[in-house]
Write a protein that holds these residues in place. Structure first.
Motif, PDB file in Angstrom:
ATOM      1  N   ARG A  59      13.685   3.931   6.744  1.00 32.84           N
ATOM      2  CA  ARG A  59      13.950   2.485   5.323  1.00 32.84           C
ATOM      3  C   ARG A  59      12.681   1.811   5.342  1.00 32.84           C
ATOM      4  NH1 ARG A  59      17.450  -0.941   2.212  1.00 32.84           N
ATOM      5  NH2 ARG A  59      17.330  -3.197   3.576  1.00 32.84           N
ATOM      6  N   ILE A  60      12.197   0.947   6.928  1.00 39.11           N
ATOM      7  CA  ILE A  60      11.191   0.456   6.987  1.00 39.11           C
ATOM      8  C   ILE A  60      10.284   0.820   6.102  1.00 39.11           C
ATOM      9  CG2 ILE A  60      10.085  -0.342   9.419  1.00 39.11           C
ATOM     10  CD1 ILE A  60      12.953  -0.515  11.066  1.00 39.11           C
ATOM     11  N   ARG A  61       9.879   2.274   6.826  1.00 33.73           N
ATOM     12  CA  ARG A  61       8.923   3.081   6.251  1.00 33.73           C
ATOM     13  C   ARG A  61       8.269   2.781   5.247  1.00 33.73           C
ATOM     14  NH1 ARG A  61      10.144   8.677   8.867  1.00 33.73           N
ATOM     15  NH2 ARG A  61       8.689   8.528  11.686  1.00 33.73           N
ATOM     16  N   THR A  62       9.545   2.302   4.372  1.00 37.83           N
ATOM     17  CA  THR A  62       9.438   2.211   2.925  1.00 37.83           C
ATOM     18  C   THR A  62       8.952   0.739   2.404  1.00 37.83           C
ATOM     19  OG1 THR A  62      11.206   3.847   2.016  1.00 37.83           O
ATOM     20  CG2 THR A  62      11.020   2.377   0.333  1.00 37.83           C
ATOM     21  N   PHE A  63       9.263  -0.049   3.058  1.00 40.21           N
ATOM     22  CA  PHE A  63       8.557  -1.094   3.281  1.00 40.21           C
ATOM     23  C   PHE A  63       7.704  -1.422   3.389  1.00 40.21           C
ATOM     24  CE2 PHE A  63      13.671  -2.434   2.918  1.00 40.21           C
ATOM     25  CZ  PHE A  63      13.434  -3.330   1.878  1.00 40.21           C
ATOM     26  N   VAL A  64       6.991  -1.400   4.114  1.00 40.98           N
ATOM     27  CA  VAL A  64       5.928  -0.533   4.659  1.00 40.98           C
ATOM     28  C   VAL A  64       5.193  -0.225   4.068  1.00 40.98           C
ATOM     29  CG1 VAL A  64       4.256  -0.097   6.298  1.00 40.98           C
ATOM     30  CG2 VAL A  64       6.137  -0.912   7.967  1.00 40.98           C
ATOM     31  N   LYS A  65       5.537   0.425   3.478  1.00 36.65           N
ATOM     32  CA  LYS A  65       4.334   1.627   2.148  1.00 36.65           C
ATOM     33  C   LYS A  65       4.813   1.116   0.823  1.00 36.65           C
ATOM     34  CE  LYS A  65       5.531   6.382   3.207  1.00 36.65           C
ATOM     35  NZ  LYS A  65       6.588   7.329   2.760  1.00 36.65           N
ATOM     36  N   LYS A  66       5.032  -0.505   0.517  1.00 35.89           N
ATOM     37  CA  LYS A  66       5.569  -1.106  -0.690  1.00 35.89           C
ATOM     38  C   LYS A  66       4.097  -1.469  -0.332  1.00 35.89           C
ATOM     39  CE  LYS A  66      10.025  -0.880  -2.130  1.00 35.89           C
ATOM     40  NZ  LYS A  66      11.043  -1.195  -2.299  1.00 35.89           N
ATOM     41  N   VAL A  67       3.837  -1.958   1.030  1.00 32.18           N
ATOM     42  CA  VAL A  67       3.041  -2.836   1.294  1.00 32.18           C
ATOM     43  C   VAL A  67       1.552  -2.402   0.990  1.00 32.18           C
ATOM     44  CG1 VAL A  67       2.181  -4.847   3.172  1.00 32.18           C
ATOM     45  CG2 VAL A  67       4.248  -4.321   2.973  1.00 32.18           C
ATOM     46  N   GLU A  68       1.594  -1.021   1.555  1.00 30.47           N
ATOM     47  CA  GLU A  68      -0.348  -1.069   1.788  1.00 30.47           C
ATOM     48  C   GLU A  68      -0.351   0.073   0.212  1.00 30.47           C
ATOM     49  OE1 GLU A  68       1.205   2.731   4.524  1.00 30.47           O
ATOM     50  OE2 GLU A  68       0.472   1.220   5.779  1.00 30.47           O
ATOM     51  N   SER A  69       0.684   0.068  -0.374  1.00 35.74           N
ATOM     52  CA  SER A  69       0.417   0.145  -1.791  1.00 35.74           C
ATOM     53  C   SER A  69       0.096  -1.063  -2.606  1.00 35.74           C
ATOM     54  CB  SER A  69       0.982   0.903  -2.437  1.00 35.74           C
ATOM     55  OG  SER A  69       3.056  -0.221  -2.788  1.00 35.74           O
ATOM     56  N   ALA A  70       0.782  -1.554  -1.815  1.00 39.55           N
ATOM     57  CA  ALA A  70      -0.408  -3.329  -2.963  1.00 39.55           C
ATOM     58  C   ALA A  70      -1.602  -3.458  -3.003  1.00 39.55           C
ATOM     59  CB  ALA A  70       1.344  -4.468  -2.836  1.00 39.55           C
ATOM     60  N   LEU A  71      -1.343  -3.392  -1.152  1.00 38.38           N
ATOM     61  CA  LEU A  71      -2.957  -3.761  -0.424  1.00 38.38           C
ATOM     62  C   LEU A  71      -4.115  -2.772  -1.043  1.00 38.38           C
ATOM     63  CD1 LEU A  71      -1.955  -4.107   3.189  1.00 38.38           C
ATOM     64  CD2 LEU A  71      -3.225  -5.891   1.976  1.00 38.38           C
ATOM     65  N   ALA A  72      -3.271  -1.512  -1.897  1.00 42.46           N
ATOM     66  CA  ALA A  72      -4.972  -0.481  -1.880  1.00 42.46           C
ATOM     67  C   ALA A  72      -4.900  -1.208  -3.543  1.00 42.46           C
ATOM     68  CB  ALA A  72      -3.970   0.860  -1.824  1.00 42.46           C
ATOM     69  N   ALA A  73      -3.871  -1.781  -3.848  1.00 42.06           N
ATOM     70  CA  ALA A  73      -4.071  -1.723  -5.759  1.00 42.06           C
ATOM     71  C   ALA A  73      -4.742  -2.757  -6.081  1.00 42.06           C
ATOM     72  CB  ALA A  73      -2.310  -2.062  -7.062  1.00 42.06           C
ATOM     73  N   GLY A  74      -5.442  -3.572  -4.739  1.00 41.88           N
ATOM     74  CA  GLY A  74      -5.811  -5.111  -4.312  1.00 41.88           C
ATOM     75  C   GLY A  74      -4.954  -6.245  -5.354  1.00 41.88           C
ATOM     76  N   ASP A  75      -4.148  -6.121  -5.172  1.00 43.75           N
ATOM     77  CA  ASP A  75      -2.575  -7.233  -5.972  1.00 43.75           C
ATOM     78  C   ASP A  75      -1.895  -7.801  -4.683  1.00 43.75           C
ATOM     79  OD1 ASP A  75      -1.179  -8.594  -7.101  1.00 43.75           O
ATOM     80  OD2 ASP A  75       0.420  -7.330  -7.889  1.00 43.75           O
ATOM     81  N   LYS A  76      -2.973  -9.119  -4.306  1.00 47.89           N
ATOM     82  CA  LYS A  76      -2.288 -10.115  -3.092  1.00 47.89           C
ATOM     83  C   LYS A  76      -1.127 -10.840  -3.451  1.00 47.89           C
ATOM     84  CE  LYS A  76      -3.494 -13.809  -0.512  1.00 47.89           C
ATOM     85  NZ  LYS A  76      -4.722 -14.167   0.811  1.00 47.89           N
ATOM     86  N   SER A  77      -0.281 -11.146  -4.704  1.00 49.53           N
ATOM     87  CA  SER A  77       0.378 -11.907  -4.860  1.00 49.53           C
ATOM     88  C   SER A  77       1.896 -10.711  -4.284  1.00 49.53           C
ATOM     89  CB  SER A  77       0.522 -12.790  -6.246  1.00 49.53           C
ATOM     90  OG  SER A  77       1.188 -11.263  -7.003  1.00 49.53           O
ATOM     91  N   ALA A  78       1.507  -9.590  -5.117  1.00 51.37           N
ATOM     92  CA  ALA A  78       2.667  -8.456  -4.965  1.00 51.37           C
ATOM     93  C   ALA A  78       2.126  -8.070  -2.630  1.00 51.37           C
ATOM     94  CB  ALA A  78       1.858  -7.234  -5.669  1.00 51.37           C
ATOM     95  N   ALA A  79       1.130  -8.175  -2.494  1.00 52.00           N
ATOM     96  CA  ALA A  79       1.284  -7.927  -0.892  1.00 52.00           C
ATOM     97  C   ALA A  79       1.449  -8.909  -0.272  1.00 52.00           C
ATOM     98  CB  ALA A  79      -0.152  -7.358  -0.864  1.00 52.00           C
ATOM     99  N   VAL A  80       1.994 -10.309  -0.464  1.00 53.66           N
ATOM    100  CA  VAL A  80       2.750 -11.089  -0.194  1.00 53.66           C
ATOM    101  C   VAL A  80       4.238 -11.322   0.145  1.00 53.66           C
ATOM    102  CG1 VAL A  80       2.782 -13.349  -0.032  1.00 53.66           C
ATOM    103  CG2 VAL A  80       0.977 -12.830   0.033  1.00 53.66           C
ATOM    104  N   GLU A  81       4.009 -10.868  -1.015  1.00 51.37           N
ATOM    105  CA  GLU A  81       6.076 -10.330  -0.910  1.00 51.37           C
ATOM    106  C   GLU A  81       6.450  -9.504  -0.493  1.00 51.37           C
ATOM    107  OE1 GLU A  81       7.313 -10.169  -6.102  1.00 51.37           O
ATOM    108  OE2 GLU A  81       5.855 -12.397  -6.049  1.00 51.37           O
ATOM    109  N   ALA A  82       5.683  -8.249  -0.627  1.00 52.84           N
ATOM    110  CA  ALA A  82       5.950  -6.912   0.321  1.00 52.84           C
ATOM    111  C   ALA A  82       6.550  -7.648   1.554  1.00 52.84           C
ATOM    112  CB  ALA A  82       5.189  -6.286  -0.345  1.00 52.84           C
ATOM    113  N   LEU A  83       5.157  -8.392   2.217  1.00 52.31           N
ATOM    114  CA  LEU A  83       5.030  -8.221   3.487  1.00 52.31           C
ATOM    115  C   LEU A  83       6.397  -9.168   3.929  1.00 52.31           C
ATOM    116  CD1 LEU A  83       3.171  -8.284   5.954  1.00 52.31           C
ATOM    117  CD2 LEU A  83       2.320  -9.998   5.471  1.00 52.31           C
TER     118      LEU A  83
END
Length: 87
Positions: free
Chosen positions: A27-51
């Motif tokens: 479960r933790i890995r899934t949450f971290v992957k969501k942050v990393e995928s938002a970072l890869a997409a360059g979407d700051k707002s999504a990355a902040v929410e995922a973080l």
């Protein structure tokens, strides 16, 4: 093979705990992957929410003893730094 009732109980308990802890780490890995995928997409707002969603999950992993405190601190620091670096 276990002889005593206590040893048999420990085997049963360890199997249950292994499954639960594996689910927690997954479960933790899934949450971290969501942050990393938002970072890869360059979407700051999504990355902040995922973080923001990942931080309490990571802290819960430390509290439950499935991850080491310094490991989570390092991962969270790196993710925070990467999210901050997004323009």
């Amino acid at each position: 093979m276990a002889n005593t009732p206590q040893a048999k109980k420990r085997i049963r308990r360890n199997a249950r705990r292994t499954e639960i802890n594996g689910n927690r780490v997954s479960r933790i890995r899934t949450f971290v992957k969501k942050v990393e995928s938002a970072l890869a997409a360059g979407d700051k707002s999504a990355a902040v929410e995922a973080l923001a969603a990942a931080q309490p999950e990571m802290a819960r992993g430390v509290a439950k003893g499935v991850l080491h405190k310094n490991t989570v601190a390092r991962k969270f620091g790196r993710l925070t730094k990467a999210v901050s670096a997004l323009a």
